[in-house]
Design a protein around this motif. Structure first.
Motif, PDB file in Angstrom:
ATOM      1  N   VAL A 233     -20.549 -18.014  13.560  1.00  0.00           N
ATOM      2  CA  VAL A 233     -20.121 -16.967  14.483  1.00  0.00           C
ATOM      3  C   VAL A 233     -20.192 -15.599  13.827  1.00  0.00           C
ATOM      4  O   VAL A 233     -19.728 -15.409  12.703  1.00  0.00           O
ATOM      5  N   ILE A 234     -20.767 -14.654  14.560  1.00  0.00           N
ATOM      6  CA  ILE A 234     -20.715 -13.241  14.191  1.00  0.00           C
ATOM      7  C   ILE A 234     -19.781 -12.607  15.224  1.00  0.00           C
ATOM      8  O   ILE A 234     -20.170 -12.391  16.377  1.00  0.00           O
ATOM      9  N   PRO A 235     -18.528 -12.344  14.848  1.00  0.00           N
ATOM     10  CA  PRO A 235     -17.526 -11.878  15.815  1.00  0.00           C
ATOM     11  C   PRO A 235     -17.518 -10.359  16.004  1.00  0.00           C
ATOM     12  O   PRO A 235     -16.672  -9.655  15.446  1.00  0.00           O
ATOM     13  N   LEU A 236     -18.442  -9.846  16.809  1.00  0.00           N
ATOM     14  CA  LEU A 236     -18.457  -8.408  17.089  1.00  0.00           C
ATOM     15  C   LEU A 236     -17.367  -8.024  18.099  1.00  0.00           C
ATOM     16  O   LEU A 236     -16.951  -6.879  18.148  1.00  0.00           O
ATOM     17  N   CYS A 237     -16.932  -8.979  18.882  1.00  0.00           N
ATOM     18  CA  CYS A 237     -15.841  -8.760  19.840  1.00  0.00           C
ATOM     19  C   CYS A 237     -14.547  -8.487  19.065  1.00  0.00           C
ATOM     20  O   CYS A 237     -14.186  -9.248  18.170  1.00  0.00           O
ATOM     21  N   PRO A 238     -13.834  -7.388  19.383  1.00  0.00           N
ATOM     22  CA  PRO A 238     -12.600  -7.070  18.662  1.00  0.00           C
ATOM     23  C   PRO A 238     -11.554  -8.192  18.694  1.00  0.00           C
ATOM     24  O   PRO A 238     -10.901  -8.453  17.688  1.00  0.00           O
ATOM     25  N   TYR A 239     -11.399  -8.855  19.824  1.00  0.00           N
ATOM     26  CA  TYR A 239     -10.411  -9.938  19.925  1.00  0.00           C
ATOM     27  C   TYR A 239     -10.769 -11.093  18.986  1.00  0.00           C
ATOM     28  O   TYR A 239      -9.927 -11.575  18.221  1.00  0.00           O
ATOM     29  N   VAL A 240     -12.021 -11.542  19.032  1.00  0.00           N
ATOM     30  CA  VAL A 240     -12.437 -12.668  18.194  1.00  0.00           C
ATOM     31  C   VAL A 240     -12.363 -12.279  16.721  1.00  0.00           C
ATOM     32  O   VAL A 240     -11.880 -13.047  15.891  1.00  0.00           O
TER      33      VAL A 240
END
Length: 100
Positions: free
Chosen positions: A72-79
């Motif tokens: 996973v590359i978590p670019l989403c702030p929540y993730v």
């Protein structure tokens, strides 16, 4: 009861969609390139906030990633925040190299 369904799209971002008795109430938008799943955005209807729905989306995504041997590359702030807060839970699937 809430249910998450995966919506894989060709040539555009895919999503995990969250439904309850009111219909679609949330989504997590992502894309898969090679062995990386990049999460761009997570959103839950304002009327449904605080009900754990974002966590349901996160859990569905994590389960999918582990089942398919992805990172996973978590670019989403929540993730990204959840990965940082609970690094021990996600260290096996977190691609920190491509995130930077």
């Amino acid at each position: 009861m809430a249910e998450v369904k995966i919506n894989i799209q060709e040539n555009e971002p895919s999503s995990f969609d969250l439904y309850d008795e009111d219909g679609k109430v949330g989504e997590m938008v992502f894309d898969i390139q090679g062995k990386d799943l990049t999460v761009y955005h997570t959103e839950v209807s304002p009327k449904k906030e605080g009900m754990g729905y974002a966590k349901l989306l996160l859990d569905a995504m994590v389960g999918y990633v582990r089942k398919n041997n992805l990172k996973v590359i978590p670019l989403c702030p929540y993730v990204h925040l959840q990965f940082k807060r609970h690094e021990e839970l996600y260290q096996d699937i977190w691609n920190k190299v491509k995130e930077e």
